[in-house]
Structures are given as C-alpha cells and as structure tokens.
Design an enzyme around this catalytic site. Structure first.
Site, PDB file in Angstrom:
ATOM      1  N   ASP A  96       0.834  -1.206   0.000  1.00 32.33           N
ATOM      2  CA  ASP A  96       0.000   0.000   0.000  1.00 32.33           C
ATOM      3  C   ASP A  96       0.868   1.254   0.000  1.00 32.33           C
ATOM      4  OD1 ASP A  96      -2.166  -1.685   0.193  1.00 32.33           O
ATOM      5  OD2 ASP A  96      -2.317  -1.498   2.373  1.00 32.33           O
TER       6      ASP A  96
HETATM    7  N1  URA Z   1      -1.247  -5.906   3.960  1.00 31.79           N
HETATM    8  C1  URA Z   1      -1.749  -4.653   3.908  1.00 31.79           C
HETATM    9  O1  URA Z   1      -2.805  -4.362   4.468  1.00 31.79           O
HETATM   10  N2  URA Z   1      -1.049  -3.725   3.222  1.00 31.79           N
HETATM   11  C2  URA Z   1       0.143  -3.969   2.630  1.00 31.79           C
HETATM   12  O2  URA Z   1       0.740  -3.067   2.053  1.00 31.79           O
HETATM   13  C3  URA Z   1       0.651  -5.281   2.705  1.00 31.79           C
HETATM   14  C4  URA Z   1      -0.060  -6.235   3.380  1.00 31.79           C
END
Ligand code: URA
Length: 240
Positions: free
Chosen positions: A110
């Site tokens: 993310d």
């Molecule tokens: N899980 C999440 O919620 N975000 C990420 O970036 C990676 C794993």
C-alpha cells in the site's frame, strides 16, 4: 555479444541510442573508453561504466527496494509518486521481447506501507513468489492503535473471515513484540490483508513495514528509497 546489443539488453535505450553512447565516448570497460559499438564483449560478469556510473551485466534483473511511505506500486500512480521513479532509467527500460518493459514489482504494498519490495523482469519468478501454492512467508512489523492482547493474537492465528471470502485467513505466525507492536507472518497476499485482518479483531493498523520475504531480510543499511541488486545468496535465501 556486440557492445551496442549488450547496452540495449540492459535498458540503455534503442540500439541506435546505445551505438551513439559508445561512439561518443560515454562507455568504459576496465577503465578504458570503448568507442567501437560493434566490439565483441563477454556478457556474463561484464562490469562497465556509462557516464561514470558503474553497471554489471545481468541477463535478468532482480533487485530489492526499501519502499518509503507515500509511494505507489503502480506504473500509473493516482496520488503519490510511483516507486518506479526511485529506480534508474535502465532498470525501467529493459526490453522484453522487443518492447520496453523494465522490472515489475513482485506483488504490491500500500502507499503508506514501507519496507522490502522485490522487482524483476523474470515473469516466472514473479509467478512463483506470488503463487499461493508456494507459500512464501512475508513478515510484517505492524503498529496498532489499540493495545494488543493474547486473544487478538490467538484469533489471528486461528483465522479470521474477511469480507470478500467466507474462507478464513490465518497468520502463519504472530508474535506480540510490544503493547502496540505485532510481528505477523503471512503466506498469502490478499488486498490490504494485514489491515483487514487487524480490523477483523477490532484493532487498527497505524504503521506497516515489511521486514522479510522468505529467508531474505531487508538489510539495515538499505535506507528508505534505496535499491540494490539481489546477490546469488539473496536469491537462495528467498527460495529457502
Ligand atoms: N497488507 C496490507 O494491508 N497492506 C500492505 O501493504 C501489505 C499487506
């Protein structure tokens, strides 16, 4: 291989641009400027410089990036800068089957997640690393809003149901490192999985950092925004 073809394969531009780079004296091998674009060179292990920057020939590119917060793992980001802007041009321009393709992220993090991200132009490697069948463990350091307790840890290990699938998802390992710090190991990579799993146990992720993929840990000296080539040992550690 001819030097101009080698440069082309490494992402330095079209064959014509690569020939120009050599003829105009931008390329050095073993401390000597080479101006013959058709000079035959041994590709494996070749070290060379382009405008002073050191490179080594890699038939396929495997790199790690310490992803900083506020970057998107997309070639066409919507809000934040793309992680690809952190890589040098040649890694983004390596050709594949005649088209400019460059390296691709192995899965996504993310925009606010930091840590270890792999990129490669080896499609089979991407497939293997992302395939749920291969169960490559990924370790996340999770900072949460509400104090943790054993009940939350147990539920994450037993499995929680997310909104898009009735089948529970469980953490392969889960360790309470501090009152607000959890170390969570996942072997799948569903969308926002860590955040949704913590929400399912009535907590909330406030910070997320990936510290390890398989046997490969993010090196302490690789600072946010920095990248480096994976070594043969790194690749072995990933498989292990
Ligand atoms: N899980 C999440 O919620 N975000 C990420 O970036 C990676 C794993």
């Amino acid at each position: 291989m001819q030097l101009q073809d080698l440069l082309y394969s490494q992402g330095f531009g079209t064959r014509r641009v690569c020939a120009g780079l050599v003829q105009q004296g931008h390329v050095e091998i073993g401390g000597e400027t080479v101006t013959d674009a058709t000079a035959e060179v041994q590709d494996e292990g070749l070290r060379f410089r382009v405008d002073g920057a050191e490179w080594q020939y890699h038939r396929l590119a495997y790199v790690m990036l310490h992803k900083p917060a506020g970057t998107e793992c997309s070639q066409k980001p919507s809000t934040y800068p793309s992680i690809y802007t952190l890589l040098p041009g040649p890694l983004r321009q390596r050709p594949q089957k005649g088209a400019v393709q460059g390296v691709q992220a192995v899965g996504r993090l993310d925009q606010d997640t930091t840590g270890l991200l792999l990129l490669t132009d080896d499609g089979q490697f991407i497939h293997r690393m992302n395939s749920p069948r291969h169960h490559v463990p990924k370790v996340y350091e999770v900072t949460v809003k509400h104090p943790l307790d054993q009940r939350q840890v147990d539920r994450l290990l037993e499995g929680v149901v997310l909104d898009d699938d009735p089948k529970p998802v469980r953490a392969a390992a889960c360790e309470m490192v501090g009152e607000h710090h959890l170390r969570l190991t996942l072997t799948e990579g569903k969308y926002h999985q860590v955040k949704r799993m913590l929400a399912a146990v009535s907590n909330r992720v406030e910070g997320l950092h990936r510290s390890r993929i398989g046997g490969l840990a993010l090196p302490a000296d690789l600072l946010p925004g920095q990248w480096r080539w994976l070594t043969a040992e790194d690749l072995t550690a990933l498989r292990g």
